[in-house]
Scaffold this active site. Structure first.
Site, mmCIF file in Angstrom:
data_model
loop_
_atom_site.group_PDB
_atom_site.id
_atom_site.type_symbol
_atom_site.label_atom_id
_atom_site.label_comp_id
_atom_site.label_asym_id
_atom_site.label_seq_id
_atom_site.Cartn_x
_atom_site.Cartn_y
_atom_site.Cartn_z
ATOM 1 N N LYS A 1 93.274 -59.366 15.825
ATOM 2 C CA LYS A 1 94.095 -59.357 17.040
ATOM 3 C C LYS A 1 94.230 -60.759 17.628
ATOM 4 O O LYS A 1 95.231 -61.070 18.289
ATOM 5 C CB LYS A 1 93.520 -58.372 18.056
ATOM 6 C CG LYS A 1 93.601 -56.904 17.582
ATOM 7 C CD LYS A 1 95.028 -56.478 17.288
ATOM 8 C CE LYS A 1 95.162 -55.000 16.974
ATOM 9 N NZ LYS A 1 96.546 -54.594 16.696
ATOM 10 N N ILE B 1 93.628 -47.878 25.971
ATOM 11 C CA ILE B 1 94.731 -46.933 26.144
ATOM 12 C C ILE B 1 94.323 -45.591 25.545
ATOM 13 O O ILE B 1 93.761 -45.543 24.437
ATOM 14 C CB ILE B 1 96.009 -47.452 25.428
ATOM 15 C CG1 ILE B 1 96.282 -48.925 25.774
ATOM 16 C CG2 ILE B 1 97.209 -46.566 25.763
ATOM 17 C CD1 ILE B 1 96.515 -49.242 27.238
ATOM 18 N N TYR C 1 88.223 -56.443 13.844
ATOM 19 C CA TYR C 1 89.368 -56.136 14.719
ATOM 20 C C TYR C 1 89.706 -57.341 15.607
ATOM 21 O O TYR C 1 90.871 -57.721 15.757
ATOM 22 C CB TYR C 1 89.012 -54.910 15.557
ATOM 23 C CG TYR C 1 90.132 -54.334 16.384
ATOM 24 C CD1 TYR C 1 91.120 -53.544 15.799
ATOM 25 C CD2 TYR C 1 90.190 -54.550 17.753
ATOM 26 C CE1 TYR C 1 92.148 -52.997 16.573
ATOM 27 C CE2 TYR C 1 91.202 -54.009 18.535
ATOM 28 C CZ TYR C 1 92.179 -53.227 17.936
ATOM 29 O OH TYR C 1 93.186 -52.683 18.702
ATOM 30 N N ALA C 2 88.673 -57.957 16.199
ATOM 31 C CA ALA C 2 88.903 -59.115 17.077
ATOM 32 C C ALA C 2 89.572 -60.250 16.300
ATOM 33 O O ALA C 2 90.477 -60.921 16.814
ATOM 34 C CB ALA C 2 87.585 -59.592 17.687
ATOM 35 N N ALA C 3 89.120 -60.453 15.058
ATOM 36 C CA ALA C 3 89.703 -61.533 14.239
ATOM 37 C C ALA C 3 91.190 -61.272 14.013
ATOM 38 O O ALA C 3 92.016 -62.182 14.114
ATOM 39 C CB ALA C 3 88.964 -61.633 12.903
ATOM 40 N N VAL D 1 101.594 -50.534 5.613
ATOM 41 C CA VAL D 1 101.908 -51.920 5.982
ATOM 42 C C VAL D 1 101.022 -52.934 5.269
ATOM 43 O O VAL D 1 101.337 -54.119 5.237
ATOM 44 C CB VAL D 1 101.852 -52.167 7.523
ATOM 45 C CG1 VAL D 1 102.908 -51.361 8.250
ATOM 46 C CG2 VAL D 1 100.461 -51.924 8.077
HETATM 47 P P1 NAI Z 1 96.842 -44.700 16.900
HETATM 48 O O1 NAI Z 1 95.678 -44.603 15.984
HETATM 49 O O2 NAI Z 1 97.224 -43.551 17.739
HETATM 50 O O3 NAI Z 1 98.141 -45.174 16.093
HETATM 51 C C1 NAI Z 1 98.105 -46.112 15.052
HETATM 52 C C2 NAI Z 1 99.097 -45.665 13.994
HETATM 53 O O4 NAI Z 1 99.100 -46.640 12.934
HETATM 54 C C3 NAI Z 1 98.721 -44.322 13.369
HETATM 55 O O5 NAI Z 1 99.810 -43.420 13.434
HETATM 56 C C4 NAI Z 1 98.384 -44.672 11.936
HETATM 57 O O6 NAI Z 1 98.731 -43.660 10.983
HETATM 58 C C5 NAI Z 1 99.208 -45.926 11.717
HETATM 59 N N1 NAI Z 1 98.694 -46.719 10.601
HETATM 60 C C6 NAI Z 1 97.396 -47.000 10.329
HETATM 61 N N2 NAI Z 1 97.320 -47.678 9.168
HETATM 62 C C7 NAI Z 1 98.577 -47.844 8.715
HETATM 63 C C8 NAI Z 1 99.141 -48.456 7.580
HETATM 64 N N3 NAI Z 1 98.372 -49.046 6.653
HETATM 65 N N4 NAI Z 1 100.484 -48.420 7.413
HETATM 66 C C9 NAI Z 1 101.267 -47.811 8.331
HETATM 67 N N5 NAI Z 1 100.794 -47.199 9.430
HETATM 68 C C10 NAI Z 1 99.466 -47.218 9.618
HETATM 69 O O7 NAI Z 1 96.522 -45.978 17.811
HETATM 70 P P2 NAI Z 1 97.313 -46.603 19.040
HETATM 71 O O8 NAI Z 1 96.368 -46.676 20.148
HETATM 72 O O9 NAI Z 1 98.633 -45.971 19.225
HETATM 73 O O10 NAI Z 1 97.500 -48.111 18.485
HETATM 74 C C11 NAI Z 1 98.734 -48.786 18.377
HETATM 75 C C12 NAI Z 1 98.429 -50.279 18.398
HETATM 76 O O11 NAI Z 1 97.865 -50.641 19.640
HETATM 77 C C13 NAI Z 1 97.431 -50.721 17.319
HETATM 78 O O12 NAI Z 1 97.847 -51.959 16.771
HETATM 79 C C14 NAI Z 1 96.158 -50.921 18.107
HETATM 80 O O13 NAI Z 1 95.293 -51.835 17.488
HETATM 81 C C15 NAI Z 1 96.713 -51.439 19.415
HETATM 82 N N6 NAI Z 1 95.813 -51.317 20.538
HETATM 83 C C16 NAI Z 1 95.383 -50.087 20.959
HETATM 84 C C17 NAI Z 1 94.514 -49.985 22.015
HETATM 85 C C18 NAI Z 1 93.995 -48.683 22.520
HETATM 86 O O14 NAI Z 1 93.121 -48.707 23.386
HETATM 87 N N7 NAI Z 1 94.496 -47.536 22.038
HETATM 88 C C19 NAI Z 1 94.008 -51.197 22.701
HETATM 89 C C20 NAI Z 1 94.530 -52.426 22.188
HETATM 90 C C21 NAI Z 1 95.401 -52.467 21.140
#
Ligand code: NAI
Length: 250
Positions: A162, A191, A158-160, A67
């Site tokens: 989000k 999560i 990250y904060a910036a 992305v």
């Molecule tokens: P995760 O690490 O399990 O999933 C993130 C996915 O994004 C991974 O499959 C990864 O391969 C993919 N990814 C990373 N860089 C990429 C790129 N350049 N192009 C395409 N895909 C890419 O994490 P999770 O927890 O499922 O996170 C999903 C969203 O939720 C993220 O935006 C995260 O910042 C947000 N989030 C998660 C929290 C948590 O506590 N897990 C809390 C707040 C927000």
């Protein structure tokens, strides 16, 4: 079936929240394109989705994407249109962390997170939104974080991003609303996914103690929030930031 006949594109679709969202959306009748950088995890998630309902195998797709690369994002959108012919729902869910205190944060850590979490959301929306606008109907859901609202030690980058996602959400809600496309954000708390698995156990425990519900969130908690915003039930919700954090922010 709250999403019957809808076409949904979920970035970060191979990760904890993205995969769970794909499963829920398939069960709710949608065609789902999972897009992710991680091909191995993407194909494993695709197999799970294909088994989630009787006719699911014909309703799912995996697209490899970075992305942070606009050409790759453009190709991703084209691949989804080539497969399903249209697009109704975009979930900008891909995200990364590269944590460090301000004094030790490298320029690479800064730029990597900006490129994926902020520019990535811009690129995906820029290339996908015209298809929603052309239909005169659609949903864009961006993934922010409690950290984007409150800040967090060790997460300047990250904060910036989000917080920036909230700014883009509200801007696009104003730009696209009258064209029939709603734009909202979900701000998860902590999560239980691979992202949080990197946090030391002691730190996690103290976080849980601060959550009024006394537990971490599950990927399904966020998938259900995405489903609400993607469904007709949220027809008049636009520019909102839905906090899903067990009360941690109060
Ligand atoms: P995760 O690490 O399990 O999933 C993130 C996915 O994004 C991974 O499959 C990864 O391969 C993919 N990814 C990373 N860089 C990429 C790129 N350049 N192009 C395409 N895909 C890419 O994490 P999770 O927890 O499922 O996170 C999903 C969203 O939720 C993220 O935006 C995260 O910042 C947000 N989030 C998660 C929290 C948590 O506590 N897990 C809390 C707040 C927000």
């Amino acid at each position: 079936m709250r999403l019957a006949g809808k076409i949904a594109l979920i970035t970060g679709g191979a990760g904890g929240i993205g995969r769970e969202t794909g499963l829920l959306f398939v069960r709710e009748g949608a065609c789902v394109a999972l897009a992710d950088f991680d091909e191995g995890a993407g194909h494993a998630a695709l197999a799970e989705l294909a088994a989630a309902a009787d006719d699911a195998a014909e309703r799912v797709q995996f697209v490899k994407v970075d992305v942070s690369d606009p050409a790759s994002v453009e190709a991703m959108v084209e691949a989804v249109i080539a497969r399903f012919g249209t697009l109704d729902i975009l979930i900008n869910n891909a995200g990364i962390t590269r944590d460090s205190m301000l004094s030790r944060m490298t320029l690479d850590q800064w730029h990597n997170v900006i490129d994926v979490n902020l520019s990535g959301v811009f690129y995906c929306t820029k290339y996908a939104a015209p298809y929603l606008v052309a239909k005169g109907k659609g949903r864009i859901i961006n993934t922010s974080s409690i950290v984007g609202v409150q800040g967090n030690i060790g997460q300047t980058n990250y904060a910036a991003t989000k917080a920036g996602v909230i700014g883009m959400t509200r801007t696009w809600a104003k730009e696209l609303g009258y064209k029939g496309v709603t734009v909202n954000a979900v701000a998860p708390g902590y999560i239980e996914t691979g992202m949080v698995a990197k946090v030391p156990e002691k730190v996690l425990q103290s976080m849980v103690e601060r959550v009024p519900l006394r537990r971490l969130g599950q990927p399904a908690d966020i998938a259900k929030a995405y489903l609400y915003l993607a469904s007709d039930d949220a027809a008049y919700v636009n520019g909102a930031v839905l906090e899903v954090n067990g009360g941690l922010s109060i």
